[in-house]
Design a protein around this motif. Structure first.
Motif, short mmCIF file in Angstrom:
data_model
loop_
_atom_site.label_atom_id
_atom_site.label_comp_id
_atom_site.label_asym_id
_atom_site.label_seq_id
_atom_site.Cartn_x
_atom_site.Cartn_y
_atom_site.Cartn_z
N GLY A 79 0.73 -1.30 -0.08
CA GLY A 79 -0.10 0.13 0.04
C GLY A 79 0.84 1.28 0.07
N LYS A 80 0.21 2.19 0.51
CA LYS A 80 1.13 3.48 1.18
C LYS A 80 2.35 3.58 1.46
N GLY A 81 2.64 2.61 2.27
CA GLY A 81 3.91 2.20 2.78
C GLY A 81 4.88 1.91 1.79
N LYS A 82 4.53 0.94 0.90
CA LYS A 82 5.60 0.62 0.01
C LYS A 82 5.75 1.72 -1.37
N ASP A 83 4.77 2.44 -1.27
CA ASP A 83 4.83 3.37 -2.57
C ASP A 83 5.85 4.52 -1.88
N GLU A 84 5.33 4.88 -0.67
CA GLU A 84 6.46 5.92 -0.01
C GLU A 84 8.04 5.49 -0.11
N PHE A 85 8.10 4.11 0.34
CA PHE A 85 9.57 3.52 0.41
C PHE A 85 10.10 3.72 -0.92
N LEU A 86 9.42 3.33 -2.02
CA LEU A 86 10.08 3.58 -3.15
C LEU A 86 10.31 4.78 -3.71
N SER A 87 9.29 5.69 -3.60
CA SER A 87 9.45 7.15 -3.96
C SER A 87 10.54 7.75 -3.34
N LYS A 88 10.73 7.56 -1.97
CA LYS A 88 11.76 8.03 -1.34
C LYS A 88 13.11 7.74 -1.74
N ALA A 89 13.12 6.46 -2.23
CA ALA A 89 14.37 5.96 -2.75
C ALA A 89 14.84 6.63 -3.83
N SER A 90 13.78 6.77 -5.02
CA SER A 90 13.96 7.39 -6.04
C SER A 90 14.36 8.82 -6.06
N LYS A 91 13.81 9.40 -5.07
CA LYS A 91 13.94 11.11 -4.71
C LYS A 91 15.11 11.27 -4.31
N ALA A 92 15.71 10.72 -3.51
CA ALA A 92 17.15 10.72 -3.07
C ALA A 92 17.98 10.60 -4.06
N SER A 93 18.00 9.82 -5.04
CA SER A 93 18.83 9.87 -5.95
C SER A 93 18.85 10.87 -6.89
N TRP A 94 17.63 11.07 -7.61
CA TRP A 94 17.48 12.18 -8.52
C TRP A 94 17.69 13.54 -7.99
N GLN A 95 17.61 13.54 -6.76
CA GLN A 95 17.82 15.05 -6.18
C GLN A 95 19.25 15.18 -6.12
N ARG A 96 19.90 14.27 -5.86
CA ARG A 96 21.38 14.43 -5.55
C ARG A 96 21.90 14.48 -7.24
N MET A 97 21.45 13.86 -8.28
CA MET A 97 22.00 14.16 -9.30
C MET A 97 21.67 15.52 -9.82
N GLU A 98 20.68 16.05 -9.42
CA GLU A 98 20.22 17.38 -9.74
C GLU A 98 21.06 18.36 -9.32
N SER A 99 21.47 18.25 -7.96
CA SER A 99 22.17 19.02 -7.35
C SER A 99 23.48 19.22 -7.86
N ARG A 100 24.09 18.07 -8.33
CA ARG A 100 25.54 18.09 -8.90
C ARG A 100 25.58 18.48 -10.08
N ASP A 101 24.77 18.25 -11.09
CA ASP A 101 24.52 18.70 -12.52
C ASP A 101 23.27 18.42 -13.14
N PRO A 102 22.46 19.72 -13.15
CA PRO A 102 21.01 19.48 -13.63
C PRO A 102 21.35 19.19 -15.20
N THR A 103 22.10 19.58 -16.24
CA THR A 103 22.29 19.65 -17.51
C THR A 103 21.23 18.52 -18.23
N TYR A 104 21.50 17.31 -17.76
CA TYR A 104 20.77 16.35 -18.62
C TYR A 104 19.75 15.79 -17.79
N ILE A 105 19.46 16.18 -16.73
CA ILE A 105 18.52 15.25 -15.77
C ILE A 105 17.13 15.18 -16.42
N SER A 106 16.37 16.28 -17.16
CA SER A 106 15.30 16.08 -17.55
C SER A 106 15.08 15.06 -18.51
N GLU A 107 16.32 15.11 -19.37
CA GLU A 107 16.32 14.06 -20.59
C GLU A 107 16.55 12.71 -19.70
#
Ligand code: NA
Ligand code: NA
Lengths: 303, 436, 170
Positions: A269-297
């Motif tokens: 349920g919600k617990g699982k969704d939150e777990f997975l979305s937090k995992a992916s968010k942590a990575s993408w945020q870090r990538m974006e903060s290091r260099d946003p150039t290619y992130i949207s692509e």
């Protein structure tokens, strides 16, 4: 005239990942007889794993078997491999691979050959039965998790207490109760003896392994078209072959631990969704903060 | 014989430059640069060497060394240790070389809690050695037991080296750890016997200064005043590990805080003592870590050039049967151990040794323990012996590496004897693992 | 010359003193980490990595001061085999070799320092550490060591003149 390619791998030679790479080397050397030959010079004893990307960039070594996560300092976008939910095959088809190829060439002076051993994710293993919450998740605040820097931010965002330790110290920490949880792949978990203490495995897994085979770009460009073709073709087929092998081994080793009494706790349920979305968010945020150039692509191809 | 040129060159150069009198770290750097130009990328390799420094010494597992040095030094610089030594003297009475036994026992107990030989030696060395020398103990009675006890740390569980060995060699980690307990204990007993024999052969080695006979009341008071507070430190370093409050790495910092607290409680805290103990720690750490940075690159060039693999392949290329093979493997480790660190040695030797062990159907736990003991010897063999360097650092100025190495030699002989015993009586290693 | 080497020694001493403070900071950081964790509060997330980088500084910053106070361990088995006059010559050769070595590595280190500044390179542990800050202690350590070795080379000091009473051979 046979060209020699000097290669290093990131784990000790007996480890599953190195063994998998050595299989690739055998296949290339068989197919490339008289044309191209990979000469494996060793593992962490030759170059510290987190400096191998640098050594490939400056041409000290021709070929690497190293996870993208170990040289994010050179190519921060490489984190997309572990944050991705897509298989290497899908990424090759939707153009994500070509985009990465461009980024690695530019930032790491590297030519990518394959994303191997893919498909396996990281699991959280706990000593005590995790306390379930109403939303299908787990009370993370009860956990003192041993972590590697790769997923530390994510585990902290979950609300767990995180301790960073080298693999050699974890056994004693689990035994003494300094940590009561651990995060690692199923593959190789038993070889450290950790399964003796962690009797619960939390599903689903998060991230995926991001082991790459790559080459110094100058060396790659200097190869004959024939040699390049042998390497590319072997890499492509090995990418699939190794993913299948990983799947089989993971299944086998998971079953061995279950037979020895390990129980699986599945988020829902919600617990699982939150777990997975937090995992992916942590990575993408870090990538974006290091260099946003290619992130949207990259998001288009990998997320 | 492709391997022979790099092998002879690297080993020859390091011995040559060290022999000429270049400090150990500098001799390694010169050799490294020569090796890099000949075998591993030239100037690009030198760039890489500099990049690798942070991986070589920037690891948390090395943190206990400076921290235990601070703790030990603070203990003595403040004068707090004097009282403890007197109380120990009073309690044990007139046993010859009593401080040597104390060092050994304390080191063995600490080995059962920490897996780091470097930390163990740093702590026991800085705690005990200055005091022992002051009281007239000869080098072999002061340095030897500390080095012996220090190397116990990787044999008696826990041991990160054993864990690494187990996971690399696919040996049951738990079994390998337990297997170290009995041999470790036996080794401690052998060390004690060695100290006893040494006092018989050379009674002057540990001076027999008279301990005044004191009435029971004073004895108890001395114990209360000096040993009990010592217990606070023991709890902080040892108890917190047992209770799962801190990791062995972290306990070193708690020990520092504990000694500081005691100093304040006993009103003997001075900023000068604190600054001096930081100075001691800085000197030994700077010296040791520089050598670690330098020797890491040495191992890497050695491995890349094919020297180590070639050498191992050459030695194990004969087919003389299982026991001679085992002997050759131990010899290889002992020789490499003179120049390389334990982890590099494991990574290099295991891929070659394991198939051999499988071929002869050695019991892997037994085999692993023998290897572990052989790796352990490398800590105290010159020219590259990390524990020796730490000991030179904490010893009085002017102490030579030779003196320290010679005092370690009989203890190494004990370890080798133990290996022989385990080969003859495998039960020494296998009794405990088979129980569980 | 004396004044120059006194100034160099002062800088060397300062770098060594900085390391003492770093070691003290590591003690405080680790204790704080353990206390926070056991109070079920969040430990300092950057603590482990900061400690690790502190250890890199502890390896290289004290180097010149250790040269100054003869704190780097050495052996002399080949040197001892030479006649006394030859030892004096050898001594100078050793110092010269150390000066050259230190300057050589300094050149490479300074090069990667400016490279790192230019490219903004960093290392990734629990936080991103700029690479120039990792290479800086290497530059300082080797450069001032070279200067300290010059002091030996020019005959202001000898590495091997330990008090004969304390000397135990090798
Ligand atoms: Na131990
Ligand atoms: Na050694």
């Amino acid at each position: 005239k046979e060209t020699t390619i000097n290669a290093v791998h990131f784990t000790p030679a007996q480890n599953t990942y190195a063994q998998s790479f050595l299989k690739f080397v055998d296949e290339v050397n068989k197919a490339g007889k008289g044309v191209v030959k990979i000469n494996v010079r060793g593992g962490p004893e030759v170059l510290p794993p987190d400096q191998q990307g640098e050594a490939q960039k400056n041409g000290l070594i021709d070929m690497l078997n190293t996870p993208a996560g170990l040289y994010l300092n050179l190519v921060p976008e490489g984190e997309a491999f572990s944050a991705s939910t897509k298989s290497p095959e899908e990424v090759r088809e939707n153009g994500g691979w070509d985009l990465m190829q461009k980024i690695y060439a530019k930032k790491g002076n590297a030519h990518l050959l394959a994303h191997i051993d893919a498909g396996a994710g990281f699991h959280i293993f706990t000593v005590d039965q995790p306390k379930k919450t109403d939303d299908g998740g787990i009370d993370w605040s009860k956990l003192k998790i041993r972590s590697s820097p790769l997923y530390r931010t994510f585990l902290e965002n979950l609300g767990a207490t995180v301790i960073v330790q080298s693999p050699g110290e974890i056994y004693t920490s689990l035994e003494r109760g300094v940590v009561n949880a651990n995060a690692y792949t199923i593959l190789g978990y038993q070889s450290f003896g950790w399964d003796k203490f962690t009797k619960y495995r939390v599903d689903p897994s998060f991230f995926q392994t991001d082991v790459l085979i790559s080459m110094n770009k100058d060396k790659w460009d200097s190869l004959s078209p024939e040699a390049q073709k042998i390497l590319t073709d072997t890499a492509k087929s090995f990418e699939k072959e190794s993913a299948e092998a990983v799947e089989k081994d993971t299944k086998e080793q998971a079953q061995q631990m279950i037979d020895a009494g390990q129980k699986i706790v599945t988020l829902s349920g919600k617990g699982k969704d939150e777990f997975l979305s937090k995992a992916s968010k942590a990575s993408w945020q870090r990538m974006e903060s290091r260099d946003p150039t290619y992130i949207s692509e990259l998001r288009k191809h990998f997320q | 014989m492709d391997w022979f040129f790099p092998f002879a060159l690297m080993v020859g150069l390091i011995l040559f430059f060290m022999g000429l009198g270049l400090p150990v770290a500098f001799a390694f750097f010169v050799t490294n640069i020569a090796g890099l130009y000949l075998f591993f990328g030239g100037s690009v390799g030198v760039d890489q060497m500099i990049s690798n420094f942070s991986a070589a010494v920037g690891t948390y597992a090395l943190a206990p060394l400076p921290l235990f040095l601070i703790m030990g030094s603070l203990f003595f610089r403040s004068g707090l240790g004097d009282g403890v030594m007197d109380a120990l003297d009073m309690c044990i009475g007139n046993l010859r070389a009593r401080l040597s036994y104390v060092v050994l026992a304390a080191g063995a107990v600490f080995s059962a809690l920490s897996g780091s030989s470097l930390a163990n030696t740093g702590m026991m060395g800085s705690l005990m050695v200055p005091e022992m020398i002051k009281r007239g103990y000869k080098a072999k009675m002061a340095y030897g037991p500390v080095l012996g006890a220090g190397s116990l740390a990787v044999v008696i569980p826990p041991s990160s080296l054993a864990v690494l060995l187990g996971s690399l060699a696919h040996i049951d980690v738990g079994a390998l750890l337990i297997a170290g307990a009995l041999p470790g204990l036996l080794l401690a007993v052998m060390f004690a016997a060695l100290i006893f024999v040494q006092t018989l052969l050379d009674p002057e080695a540990a001076p027999q200064y008279p301990v005044e006979r004191v009435p029971m009341g004073r004895k108890i008071k001395a114990i209360a005043v000096n040993i009990v507070p010592m217990g606070v430190i023991v709890f902080l370093v040892v108890g917190t590990i047992i209770l799962g409050i801190a990791t062995p790495t972290e306990s070193s910092a708690l020990g520092c805080a504990g000694v500081l607290g005691l100093l304040i409680a006993y009103r003997c805290f001075t900023w000068k003592a604190l600054w001096t103990s930081l100075d001691d720690a800085m000197r030994v750490t700077g010296m040791t870590f520089l050598i670690i940075s330098a020797s890491t690159t040495f191992s890497q060039v050695f491995a890349f050039s094919g020297a180590s693999n070639g050498f191992i392949g050459f030695v194990t290329g004969f087919d003389p049967g299982p026991y001679l093979f085992l002997f050759l493997m131990v010899c290889v480790i002992l020789i490499l151990g003179m120049f390389m660190d334990q982890v590099s040695m494991m990574l290099i030797t295991l891929p070659i040794f394991l198939p051999i062990a499988a071929h002869f159907q050695f019991d892997l736990v037994w085999f692993g323990l023998i290897l572990l003991l052989a790796f352990e010897v490398g800590f105290t063999t010159p020219p590259f012996g990390l524990l020796l360097f730490v000991m030179v650092g904490v010893a009085p100025p002017g102490t030579s590496l030779k003196t320290v190495a010679l005092s370690a030699a009989p203890f190494i002989a004990c370890t080798l004897l133990l290996i022989v015993l385990i080969v003859i009586f495998p039960q020494i290693a296998l009794f405990l693992p088979n129980l569980f | 010359m004396q004044v120059f080497f006194a100034a160099v020694a002062r800088v060397s001493w300062l770098m060594a003193a900085a390391v003492k403070l770093i070691l003290a900071a590591i003690v405080i950081e680790v204790v704080a980490d353990v206390v926070l964790r056991n109070l079920n509060l969040r430990p300092i997330s950057w603590g482990v990595s900061a400690t690790e980088y502190g250890l890199v500084y502890a390896a290289f910053l004290p180097m010149p001061w250790l040269v100054h106070i003869k704190g780097h361990v050495f052996v002399e088995f080949l040197r001892k085999a030479l006649p006394i006059p030859a030892r004096a010559v050898l001594e100078r050769i050793v110092y010269a070799a150390c000066v050259i070595l230190c300057l050589y590595i300094t050149v490479f280190a300074v090069n990667s320092f400016f490279d790192a500044l230019r490219t903004g390179a960093y290392e990734t542990r629990t936080f991103d550490m700029p690479k120039w800050a990792i290479v800086a202690p290497v530059c300082l350590g080797f450069f001032f060591s070279a200067l300290e070795w010059c002091r030996f080379l020019l005959g202001f000091e000898s590495l091997y003149d330990v008090d004969p009473l304390e000397q135990e051979g090798l």
